[in-house]
Design an enzyme around this catalytic site. Structure first.
Site, mmCIF file in Angstrom:
data_model
loop_
_atom_site.group_PDB
_atom_site.id
_atom_site.type_symbol
_atom_site.label_atom_id
_atom_site.label_comp_id
_atom_site.label_asym_id
_atom_site.label_seq_id
_atom_site.Cartn_x
_atom_site.Cartn_y
_atom_site.Cartn_z
ATOM 1 N N PHE A 138 21.290 43.473 59.183
ATOM 2 C CA PHE A 138 22.488 43.904 58.576
ATOM 3 C C PHE A 138 22.452 44.471 57.240
ATOM 4 O O PHE A 138 21.873 43.919 56.397
ATOM 5 C CB PHE A 138 23.763 42.834 58.705
ATOM 6 C CG PHE A 138 25.088 43.153 58.157
ATOM 7 C CD1 PHE A 138 25.834 44.068 59.289
ATOM 8 C CD2 PHE A 138 25.300 43.154 57.135
ATOM 9 C CE1 PHE A 138 27.057 44.613 58.854
ATOM 10 C CE2 PHE A 138 26.738 43.651 56.516
ATOM 11 C CZ PHE A 138 27.651 44.221 57.557
ATOM 12 N N ASP A 223 16.275 43.186 51.315
ATOM 13 C CA ASP A 223 17.979 43.073 51.103
ATOM 14 C C ASP A 223 18.182 41.825 50.959
ATOM 15 O O ASP A 223 18.165 40.807 51.938
ATOM 16 C CB ASP A 223 18.550 43.691 52.511
ATOM 17 C CG ASP A 223 19.926 43.530 52.483
ATOM 18 O OD1 ASP A 223 20.378 42.908 51.544
ATOM 19 O OD2 ASP A 223 20.804 44.214 53.184
ATOM 20 N N LYS A 252 26.913 40.000 47.015
ATOM 21 C CA LYS A 252 27.593 38.872 47.339
ATOM 22 C C LYS A 252 27.572 37.820 46.231
ATOM 23 O O LYS A 252 28.418 37.757 45.241
ATOM 24 C CB LYS A 252 26.907 38.129 48.736
ATOM 25 C CG LYS A 252 27.189 39.197 49.938
ATOM 26 C CD LYS A 252 26.993 38.316 51.317
ATOM 27 C CE LYS A 252 27.867 39.241 52.228
ATOM 28 N NZ LYS A 252 26.767 40.066 52.992
HETATM 29 C C1 LIG Z 1 27.038 41.358 53.448
HETATM 30 C C2 LIG Z 1 25.820 42.207 53.506
HETATM 31 C C3 LIG Z 1 25.565 43.521 53.193
HETATM 32 C C4 LIG Z 1 26.652 44.499 52.719
HETATM 33 O O1 LIG Z 1 27.265 44.054 51.461
HETATM 34 P P1 LIG Z 1 28.674 44.621 51.230
HETATM 35 O O2 LIG Z 1 28.982 43.862 49.803
HETATM 36 O O3 LIG Z 1 29.796 43.945 52.306
HETATM 37 O O4 LIG Z 1 28.531 46.084 51.300
HETATM 38 C C5 LIG Z 1 24.331 44.051 53.080
HETATM 39 N N1 LIG Z 1 23.164 43.426 53.387
HETATM 40 C C6 LIG Z 1 23.297 41.974 53.796
HETATM 41 C C7 LIG Z 1 21.989 41.391 54.018
HETATM 42 C C8 LIG Z 1 24.552 41.298 53.698
HETATM 43 O O5 LIG Z 1 24.585 40.188 54.175
#
Ligand SMILES: *Cc1c(COP(=O)(O)O)cnc(C)c1O
Length: 398
Positions: A138, A223, A252
């Site tokens: 994700f 990520d 986050k």
């Molecule tokens: C939540 C998340 C995103 C997206 O972050 P947003 O601030 O909602 O755009 C991207 N990568 C990972 C691994 C995430 O958990």
């Protein structure tokens, strides 16, 4: 004062319908707990989706925000500004990366990292642009991240979507090797997959990917939007795996609750030239003051170490509950990111019953819930949460 029902009516009248919300209106938070408008208290094992790492309304962060709000709220990147530079220093000095760019969300951080990799390909690898990502990953909701995300249901409604991404099974080094060609410029992975199921790789996977990237002049992007800032029991997730990525993305938990993101890179991967990327709000004094205070709080108070210790403790407790209930088929996690899986699609019933018993969790899959409490949580609070979980599970299945 409006009631829960009145707030819910406002939502359905004015807000785009994109998510089936839990039935309570949350009004206030402190530490590991939140309260709804009826005054009911909950242990919050959602943490605003893995955001409130230093606890709800952390006083140090709240003070930094209040002070900055009275000092300077916004100035553009046309000028130097102090909170941005203090934040840059603390993150670079405590990581294996050399430079940072600050933006406003996880999706934006990934967009920037992908642009950086493509620029690197233009400059250093004959225009290579291909990026390998994992199935069940994700990476966010913007168009390019929808393409990067290895889950078709996020993509199908929005075609045509940006090209240049290849998706391979996670935790499978051979799949990355087979997918590599002369156009490949980067591999982008979550060190532990979050939204895709709390999937923890074998210990030799990420080091193997690192070696493969080194051999082929491919950038390794982690990520760390969900795994960064203590969530996995170390300040950055990569520190659990004896691997140094070339680029990481953060968001986050970065701002202690305020919206902020960043990507960081080794000097060798910093392919941008002036004008290649930018942002009006990126590096904003208010959000950077919060992120600096929150990161410093994590370091000064051994919050990552607490997450590691409390993660062990939570895992033990969850496994004890599993032992008493045959329909719990798996308990897995690292640090304070955990999943509990059932043998049937009872997530909605479990979530509803735990709402009643006072424990908030994330409904990740029809048969899986995700637990991600604040990283400052105590043993006593975990004990209380486990009791509420057991009560909720009992009520959901009786
Ligand atoms: C939540 C998340 C995103 C997206 O972050 P947003 O601030 O909602 O755009 C991207 N990568 C990972 C691994 C995430 O958990």
């Amino acid at each position: 004062m409006a009631t829960t029902e009145q707030w819910k009516e406002l939502e359905s009248k004015y807000y785009m319908f994109l998510v089936r919300r839990q039935p309570m209106v949350l009004e206030r938070g402190e530490g590991a707990r939140v309260w709804d408008v009826d005054g009911k208290e909950y242990l919050d094992f959602t943490s605003g989706w893995a955001v409130n790492n230093v606890g709800h309304c952390n006083e140090v962060v709240a003070d930094a925000i209040a002070e900055q709000a009275r000092t300077l709220l916004q100035t553009s990147n046309q000028f130097y500004s102090i909170p941005q530079l203090k934040m840059a220093e603390i993150l670079v000095e405590n990581s294996c990366l050399d430079k940072i760019f600050i933006c406003n969300s996880g999706a934006e951080a990934n967009e920037g990292a992908i642009k950086l990799a493509k620029k690197y390909g233009k400059k250093n690898k004959d225009g290579a642009f291909g990026i390998i990502t994992a199935l069940n990953s994700f990476h966010g909701r913007t168009m390019m991240n929808v393409s990067a995300t290895g889950q078709p249901h996020y993509q199908e409604l929005f075609e045509p979507i940006p090209t240049g991404f290849t998706h391979v099974p996670y935790n499978d080094l051979e799949a990355i090797k087979s997918a590599t060609d002369e156009n490949t410029v980067a591999v982008m992975l979550e060190p532990v997959q979050g939204e895709g199921g709390v999937n923890i790789p074998d210990p030799d996977y990420l080091p193997g990917v690192r070696d493969w990237c080194d051999q082929n002049n491919i950038l390794l992007i982690f990520d760390e939007v969900q795994t960064g800032l203590g969530r996995l029991g170390t300040l950055f997730g990569y520190q659990n795996f004896e691997v140094e990525p070339d680029i990481i993305t953060l968001a986050k938990g970065l701002g202690g609750g305020v919206p902020i993101g960043a990507f960081m890179a080794k000097d060798s991967a910093c392919a941008f030239d002036p004008g290649d990327h930018g942002s009006t709000f990126g590096g904003n004094p208010l959000t950077c003051a919060a992120a600096h205070a929150s990161t410093k709080y994590i370091l000064d108070n051994n919050v990552s170490e607490n997450a590691a210790k409390m993660g062990e403790y939570l895992g033990e407790g969850l496994r004890k509950i599993q032992a008493n209930h045959e329909f719990i088929t798996d308990v897995r996690g690292m640090g304070l990111l955990w999943a509990v899986e059932f043998d049937s699609d009872i997530t909605p019933d479990v979530i509803a019953a735990c709402n009643e018993s006072g424990l908030l969790m994330n409904p990740m899959r029809p048969n899986t819930v995700r637990l991600m409490p604040v990283l400052t949580i105590t043993e006593a609070e975990i004990d209380e949460a486990l009791e509420r979980l057991e009560e909720g599970i009992r009520n959901a299945t009786s």
